[in-house]
Design an enzyme around this catalytic site. Sequence first.
Site, PDB file in Angstrom:
ATOM      1  N   GLU A 200       3.373  13.262 -12.176  1.00 46.58           N
ATOM      2  CA  GLU A 200       4.276  14.390 -11.918  1.00 46.58           C
ATOM      3  C   GLU A 200       4.668  15.161 -13.178  1.00 46.58           C
ATOM      4  O   GLU A 200       4.721  16.385 -13.179  1.00 46.58           O
ATOM      5  CB  GLU A 200       5.533  13.919 -11.185  1.00 46.58           C
ATOM      6  CG  GLU A 200       5.310  13.582  -9.718  1.00 46.58           C
ATOM      7  CD  GLU A 200       4.573  12.275  -9.509  1.00 46.58           C
ATOM      8  OE1 GLU A 200       4.484  11.480 -10.475  1.00 46.58           O
ATOM      9  OE2 GLU A 200       4.074  12.048  -8.393  1.00 46.58           O
TER      10      GLU A 200
ATOM     11  N   HIS B 297      12.778   8.029  -0.683  1.00 46.78           N
ATOM     12  CA  HIS B 297      11.927   9.075  -0.096  1.00 46.78           C
ATOM     13  C   HIS B 297      12.695  10.032   0.802  1.00 46.78           C
ATOM     14  O   HIS B 297      12.098  10.772   1.567  1.00 46.78           O
ATOM     15  CB  HIS B 297      10.809   8.441   0.744  1.00 46.78           C
ATOM     16  CG  HIS B 297       9.587   8.069  -0.039  1.00 46.78           C
ATOM     17  ND1 HIS B 297       9.570   7.040  -0.939  1.00 46.78           N
ATOM     18  CD2 HIS B 297       8.337   8.590  -0.054  1.00 46.78           C
ATOM     19  CE1 HIS B 297       8.361   6.928  -1.462  1.00 46.78           C
ATOM     20  NE2 HIS B 297       7.593   7.850  -0.943  1.00 46.78           N
TER      21      HIS B 297
HETATM   22  C1  LIG Z   1       5.852   9.165  -8.166  1.00 42.59           C
HETATM   23  C2  LIG Z   1       5.172   9.271  -6.838  1.00 42.59           C
HETATM   24  N1  LIG Z   1       4.275  10.274  -6.634  1.00 42.59           N
HETATM   25  C3  LIG Z   1       3.637  10.398  -5.427  1.00 42.59           C
HETATM   26  C4  LIG Z   1       3.906   9.516  -4.409  1.00 42.59           C
HETATM   27  C5  LIG Z   1       3.205   9.677  -3.050  1.00 42.59           C
HETATM   28  N2  LIG Z   1       2.233   8.593  -2.905  1.00 42.59           N
HETATM   29  C6  LIG Z   1       2.561   7.450  -2.266  1.00 42.59           C
HETATM   30  S1  LIG Z   1       1.342   6.339  -2.356  1.00 42.59           S
HETATM   31  C7  LIG Z   1       0.320   7.342  -3.218  1.00 42.59           C
HETATM   32  C8  LIG Z   1      -1.038   6.859  -3.643  1.00 42.59           C
HETATM   33  C9  LIG Z   1      -0.959   5.697  -4.611  1.00 42.59           C
HETATM   34  O1  LIG Z   1      -2.170   5.062  -4.748  1.00 42.59           O
HETATM   35  P1  LIG Z   1      -2.354   3.683  -5.516  1.00 42.59           P
HETATM   36  O2  LIG Z   1      -1.425   3.609  -6.691  1.00 42.59           O
HETATM   37  O3  LIG Z   1      -3.791   3.534  -5.807  1.00 42.59           O
HETATM   38  O4  LIG Z   1      -1.867   2.550  -4.531  1.00 42.59           O
HETATM   39  P2  LIG Z   1      -2.516   2.065  -3.172  1.00 42.59           P
HETATM   40  O5  LIG Z   1      -1.968   2.947  -2.102  1.00 42.59           O
HETATM   41  O6  LIG Z   1      -3.976   2.163  -3.310  1.00 42.59           O
HETATM   42  O7  LIG Z   1      -2.039   0.664  -2.975  1.00 42.59           O
HETATM   43  C10 LIG Z   1       0.952   8.569  -3.429  1.00 42.59           C
HETATM   44  C11 LIG Z   1       0.331   9.709  -4.132  1.00 42.59           C
HETATM   45  C12 LIG Z   1       4.877   8.502  -4.642  1.00 42.59           C
HETATM   46  N3  LIG Z   1       5.234   7.626  -3.690  1.00 42.59           N
HETATM   47  N4  LIG Z   1       5.476   8.390  -5.867  1.00 42.59           N
END
Ligand SMILES: Cc1ncc(C[n+]2csc(CCOP(=O)(O)OP(=O)(O)O)c2C)c(N)n1
Lengths: 327, 326
Positions: free
Chosen positions: A61, A130
């Site tokens: 971000e 959230h």
């Molecule tokens: C700071 C932040 N930015 C964006 C999000 C929205 N978001 C939730 S999960 C996700 C993907 C994360 O992927 P990863 O770290 O690979 O974890 P996985 O879902 O594969 O376990 C996003 C973009 C968030 N929750 N927090």
Amino acid sequence: MAQTITYREALNQALREEMRRDSNILVLGEDVAAYGGAFKVTEGLLQEFGPERVIDTPISEEAIAGTGIGAAMVGLRPVVEMMTINFTTLAMDQIVNHAAKLRYMSGGQIKIPLVIRAAQAAGLQLGAQHSQNLESWYAHVPGLKVVAPSVPADAKGLLKSAIRDDNPVMFIEHEALYNTKGDVPDDEYLTPLAKAEVKRQGKDVTIISYLRTLILAMKAAEHLADIGIDAEVVDVRTLRPLDTETIVGSVKKTHRAVIVEEDWKSVGMGAEISARILEGAFDYLDAPVMRVALAEVPMPYSKPLEQLAVPLQDDIVMAVRQIMGKA
Amino acid sequence: MAISEKRAILTKNELISMYKEMLLIRTFEEKAAEMYTRGKIGGFLHLYSGQEAVAVGFISALRPDDYVIGAYREHGQCIAKGTDPKYVMAELFGKVTGISKGKGGSMHLFDIEKGFLGGHGIVGGGMPLAVGVGLAIKYKKEDKVCICFFGDGAVNEGAFHEAMNMVALWKLPVIYVLENNLYGMGTPVYRASSIPDLIRRASCYDIEREQVDGMDVLAVRDTAERSIRLAREHSEPRFVEAITYRYRGHSVADPGQYRTKEEIEEWRKRDPIVRMERYLKENLFITDDDLIAIRDEVNAKVQEAVDFAESSPFPPPDALYEDVYA
Ligand SMILES: Cc1ncc(C[n+]2csc(CCOP(=O)(O)OP(=O)(O)O)c2C)c(N)n1
């Protein structure tokens, strides 16, 4: 002629129309391209404008905001999608310390034509991290503009104006509004920033709101009409700069004000609006200004508690009845 | 695919209990998905199906007084750390009996007594917390360790770099476990990372690092033993990348159209539970009847969790203002 479309489609149209008009406009953010945006607002943009103008970023971000600011400094007009406002807290340094201040600090040499779009709100049982409403945080900062549309027509017109504005604009959308429908003019139009709108005329009390609670206020007004109370409803639309004139003008006419907001009452938008009313219409008031706001807690996950925390239509009706002495 | 040969020496009971734990997590998750579809569970529901070997392999090697920090795909980690699934299910239902009293939900499970420190909804958000936990352990001269799980998406957050630098600088007993399931929401690693070989991210902080097949619970366990020993005995951080896969979409609401059926099928062939089943049969002479008995036991436990969640009350209205301040 008008078309009836959703808030989501209205935003999508605004982006499309502006991107067609000006090739300096780029869209960037997490999953905005192939995925179509977390709330599907940017759907189809990749296909029309290609990956140079519709850019998927890593989940970073602070860097996303910084990229938008830097590109704006040197002549582009980026529209950044921050997925949800909760994550803008990670970009506060860039937004507050950089975007809002570069023009001032450079003695007017720099302009930052940047739009940061972020969805907010509770209601989907997403828990405290959230489900935040952080509009007053950004409305606090000189150098930023803060926009918060409640109906599709404004969503489209205000986004187009925000994109054309030469200042950094925090464009706040409401998660529960994306599927709501409304009439939108067929022809090209812009909704001016910094202008509130009287969405319903009335003479007994002014209800002032924006985003989802504006919709609730409209419904509450209908209900109040049934019991003989004629409420005027003002949609603030832009939270900074705040259109004091329209708000105070309405209160001078009705002599009573109820402010409905979905952020916390303490140090929230309602406090600011209330102060403006006292400064501008104290002698016209027949009752103290009332505020309906979010419970002063981090948002609980559990459905019944979440419902208890957010302002509901009945809360507005009750506040109005109380201020009218008809509780 | 054969199961890893290099491994820690484990008793039959330990092996069976790891199997049982993975099956419990899988069954729990599939039941949760069903409950979500029935509207019993709200919000986001990020399921762990496919990744069980990572949580179980690592957490089974911990002591009960060690700590675990997760992200938002943490049901399995919480259960593996010892929380009774019924308190997790009740939390998903938003009930007052939930592990976070119905105030956290799926992404915010906390069981402090069991050393499970969350459940964090902000990508990368848990990583700096692990620095603090490691610091406290070192300051108090304890020999505990902290495992911090995070996804491949989180390596691009500033928090990742800030945290990695500090644990290395201060030599803290933290094991960062990257669960590389190849996607952050719909974005594959290679489209988000300048270095798709994510293990190299640890090199600029000079942190000891290791990569492991996250679909092989014994390989994970082996790596876990080594990393935990290093962290515990020398108070040093460790970085492990477990290559794994999530079978379902990012959350239950995501149809996951950015992946092909073939890709998912390929990964399913390496299913950690099926592989462990085969291993138990071939090496420990566990019979089909034994396996059925385990499955029955697990199913009963998950059903008990649902019944508990279902019959528990929602939090009372007064709870709204509780726990804002200490
Ligand atoms: C700071 C932040 N930015 C964006 C999000 C929205 N978001 C939730 S999960 C996700 C993907 C994360 O992927 P990863 O770290 O690979 O974890 P996985 O879902 O594969 O376990 C996003 C973009 C968030 N929750 N927090």
